[in-house]
Design a protein around this motif. Structure first.
Motif, short mmCIF file in Angstrom:
data_model
loop_
_atom_site.label_atom_id
_atom_site.label_comp_id
_atom_site.label_asym_id
_atom_site.label_seq_id
_atom_site.Cartn_x
_atom_site.Cartn_y
_atom_site.Cartn_z
N VAL A 186 0.84 -1.21 0.00
CA VAL A 186 0.00 0.00 0.00
C VAL A 186 0.87 1.25 0.00
N VAL A 228 2.20 1.70 -3.53
CA VAL A 228 1.16 2.17 -4.45
C VAL A 228 0.83 3.63 -4.18
N SER A 229 0.76 4.00 -2.92
CA SER A 229 0.42 5.40 -2.60
C SER A 229 1.49 6.34 -3.13
N LEU A 230 2.74 5.98 -2.94
CA LEU A 230 3.83 6.83 -3.44
C LEU A 230 3.84 6.86 -4.97
N PHE A 253 -5.08 10.33 -9.14
CA PHE A 253 -3.86 9.70 -8.63
C PHE A 253 -3.30 10.47 -7.43
N LEU A 284 -5.80 10.54 -4.28
CA LEU A 284 -5.97 9.18 -3.76
C LEU A 284 -4.65 8.68 -3.16
N GLY A 285 -3.55 8.97 -3.85
CA GLY A 285 -2.25 8.57 -3.30
C GLY A 285 -1.96 9.23 -1.96
N SER A 286 -2.33 10.52 -1.84
CA SER A 286 -2.13 11.23 -0.57
C SER A 286 -2.96 10.60 0.54
N MET A 313 -4.14 7.54 0.67
CA MET A 313 -3.62 6.21 0.99
C MET A 313 -2.36 6.30 1.85
N LEU A 314 -1.54 7.31 1.57
CA LEU A 314 -0.31 7.48 2.36
C LEU A 314 -0.65 7.81 3.81
N ILE A 321 -2.20 4.52 5.42
CA ILE A 321 -1.33 3.38 5.74
C ILE A 321 -0.31 3.76 6.82
N PHE A 357 -7.76 1.17 6.70
CA PHE A 357 -6.33 1.00 6.89
C PHE A 357 -5.95 0.68 8.33
#
Lengths: 48, 307
Positions: free
Chosen positions: A13, A16-18, B89, B92-94, B96-97, B100, B234
């Motif tokens: 995860v 993928v996030s990065l 991207f 959503l990536g931010s 998810m970061l 997690i 998460f």
């Protein structure tokens, strides 16, 4: 949850996030975010 | 627990603001609110910050139309990106970061609207225990809010001009009304002229949530917040996690009485509803509860020589 499964999920995860952030920056999506954020969102404040 | 017991002797102890001490959680919450909304002069001028830091999503629900906001709201940004027809991207990536790394620690320690709810809950009125038969199914409403208002509607419900609107922000978000709508309307005569039924609706939603917060702990976080719903996924995997030492636990139940989210702490300490506020940790008499980062010390580890 086992030790290795948790570690694998975390790292996957994180990777993928990065990756997503990198793709987004390459597509200049952060500038789109900024363009939206520097204007008063009339819908957000209950007017538009 | 009887309704009259909660709030009086609920095991929260002086570490969480009872008596003269201000807790670590409260200090972090106040600092977070101050930093995230650091453009204080915006409140006086009735204008929003337009600097480059608004390209970055903050991890919390904080309207980017709040005069003090220095960053972008991730839920607002997500709706805007989806409404533009592109895969989000960056946003959503931010998200998810943040998810997690921290899980719902964001909710418990950093969110300004969470702070508002916590402060309102300290008002000395009788507290309500929401019966489980209502509470448990109602917890799923926030996932519906996330899916419908934040994802589906901005993606598919576009006008004839192809313009999508942020449906969650427009019809639900109380943080936008409290942090953005009310201060801007108060400081801007031109905006006051534009007030209509939508503003009345949003104020009504805000008032309902704020009043509820006096009687029920964190009602918005429990039942409506789409960002909390996202981060909850998460909680089981995040680098930051809670840990229960079952050998030290004496089953006294103080942790569960102190929990603002009514989590069954001793059964599911890293469940999706835990906001990692640390109240359970503070009240545990045997120090059986702790938190850790990057470790997984309470999981089954392979024996030496095994893979």
């Amino acid at each position: 949850m086992t030790f290795f499964r948790l570690k694998a999920v975390r790292l996957a995860v994180l990777a993928v996030s990065l990756l997503f952030i990198g793709i987004g920056l390459a597509r200049q999506e952060h500038l789109d975010v900024m363009q939206k954020a520097v204007r008063i969102c009339l819908e957000c404040v209950g007017i538009g | 627990m009887r309704n009259d017991e909660r709030g009086k002797n609920d095991g929260r102890g002086s570490h969480y603001g009872y008596g003269n001490k201000i807790s670590f959680q409260r200090v972090v919450q106040l600092l977070s609110a101050a930093v995230i909304n650091g453009y204080a002069i915006g409140f006086a001028k009735g204008k929003i910050f337009t600097g480059k830091s608004k390209a970055f999503c903050v991890p919390v629900l904080n309207c980017y139309s709040c005069p003090g906001a220095l960053g972008a709201c991730p839920i607002g940004a997500l709706q805007a990106a989806l409404g533009g027809g592109r895969f989000p991207f960056y946003v959503l990536g931010s998200l998810m970061l943040f998810g997690i790394v921290l899980g719902r620690l964001v909710c418990g320690m950093l969110c300004p609207f969470g702070l508002v709810q916590d402060l309102l809950y300290k008002i000395p009125v009788p507290k309500w225990n929401v019966p489980k038969k209502f509470d448990e199914p109602a917890r799923y409403v926030k996932y519906v809010v996330l899916f419908v208002f934040v994802i589906v509607l901005p993606l598919f419900a576009v006008s004839e001009n192809g313009i999508s609107i942020p449906y969650f922000c427009k019809y639900v978000c109380p943080a936008g009304t409290l942090g953005g709508g009310l201060p801007l309307v108060a400081a801007n005569p031109r905006l006051r002229e534009l007030i209509g039924i939508l503003f009345d609706w949003k104020v009504a939603v805000l008032v309902l949530i704020l009043v509820s917060s006096m009687f029920v702990s964190r009602p918005f976080c429990r039942y409506l917040c789409p960002l909390g719903a996202f981060y909850s996924v998460f909680n089981r995997f995040s680098f930051y996690r809670m840990k229960l030492d079952e050998h030290e636990c004496i089953g006294c139940g103080r942790c569960e009485r102190a929990c603002p989210m009514d989590v069954e702490v001793t059964k599911d300490i890293n469940g999706p509803e835990c906001i990692r506020c640390g109240k359970c940790k503070a009240v545990c008499p045997t120090k059986a509860i702790s938190s850790e980062f990057c470790k997984q010390s309470n999981l089954v580890q392979p024996a030496r020589g095994e893979k």
